[in-house]
Design an enzyme around this catalytic site. Structure first.
Site, short mmCIF file in Angstrom:
data_model
loop_
_atom_site.label_atom_id
_atom_site.label_comp_id
_atom_site.label_asym_id
_atom_site.label_seq_id
_atom_site.Cartn_x
_atom_site.Cartn_y
_atom_site.Cartn_z
CG ASP A 9 -94.36 -2.76 -18.96
OD1 ASP A 9 -94.47 -3.70 -18.15
OD2 ASP A 9 -94.06 -1.60 -18.62
CB ALA A 10 -99.19 -2.82 -17.09
CE1 TYR A 11 -99.54 -1.17 -12.38
CE2 TYR A 11 -98.64 -3.37 -12.76
CZ TYR A 11 -99.66 -2.55 -12.31
OH TYR A 11 -100.80 -3.11 -11.79
NE ARG A 40 -91.32 0.79 -12.13
CZ ARG A 40 -92.01 -0.20 -12.69
NH1 ARG A 40 -92.78 -0.97 -11.94
NH2 ARG A 40 -91.94 -0.42 -13.99
CB SER A 116 -98.30 -6.47 -16.63
OG SER A 116 -97.95 -5.83 -15.43
CG ASN A 117 -92.99 -8.13 -13.81
OD1 ASN A 117 -92.89 -9.18 -14.41
ND2 ASN A 117 -91.97 -7.32 -13.61
#
Length: 220
Positions: A9-11, A40, A116-117
């Site tokens: 995942d990125a964030y 967030r 990622s989203n």
């Protein structure tokens, strides 16, 4: 190293989502942390609601809308900082251990990707800013399927793209709900519990819980 592929995942996992507000903390004022947390939380809420509604909008649009809401909830924060905060979100700091861990996994022969989203443009900017473009084999964005995590079609992008069975993939996320979705899909999952959050989604447990990505090099 035990897995053919490591997907991140990125964030919140590779990139610190609170770095944008922290970068302008002096100008934001004493309620900066609250502003960042609301930003967030609403960003994620909008992604879940839009997926359930079948009304996709890319993650950058949701990020901007979430910040607008956060400013309304935190009137002490100067709305004039909106452009600066959004600009900072394109260049979020990665966590300190990230470059070394990814390089070590790559050197050991693993394939590496982000799932990622984030929109393709957001992810490209973040990856280049952190100089991770040389170690990643793929960057998968939900924009390809127009659904957000935890929809199974998101995780399927990896198995279809790489022609792997789900259990050949180790998936790492700091978001417990994301770990639950990936576990349900069939990935081996690792919860990067950076802030020592309590366990939830007990019927979809991770294979491993780590305080940072460094543990991947010693524990799997």
């Amino acid at each position: 190293m035990h897995y053919a592929a490591y997907v991140f995942d990125a964030y919140g996992t590779l990139f610190d989502v609170h770095a944008a507000v922290r970068r302008h903390a002096d100008q934001v004022g004493p309620d900066g942390q609250l502003l960042s947390e609301i930003w967030r939380a609403k960003q994620l809420e909008y992604s879940w609601v839009r997926t359930m509604m079948g009304a996709y909008a890319n993650f950058w649009q949701l990020t901007e809308q979430a910040l607008d809401f956060a400013f309304l909830r935190v009137p002490s924060a100067d709305k004039g900082l909106k452009a600066k905060l959004l600009d900072a979100y394109w260049r979020l700091d990665c966590y300190p251990e990230v470059p070394a861990v990814l390089k070590a996994l790559k050197a050991a022969g693993a394939k590496l990707a982000i799932l990622s989203n984030g929109s393709p443009e957001m992810l490209e900017a973040a990856v280049k800013s952190a100089a991770l473009d040389q170690v990643l084999d793929n960057v998968y964005s939900v924009d390809s399927v127009k659904r957000f995590k935890t929809d199974p079609s998101v995780y399927d992008m990896v198995t279809t793209g790489w022609r792997l069975y789900p259990d050949a993939v180790s998936f790492q996320s700091s978001n417990r709900w994301d770990v639950a979705g990936a576990t349900k899909f069939g990935f081996r999952t690792v919860w990067i519990n950076r802030s020592d959050q309590p366990e939830e989604y007990r019927d979809f447990p991770p294979a491993l819980i780590l305080p940072s990505l460094e543990g991947l090099l010693t524990e799997g």
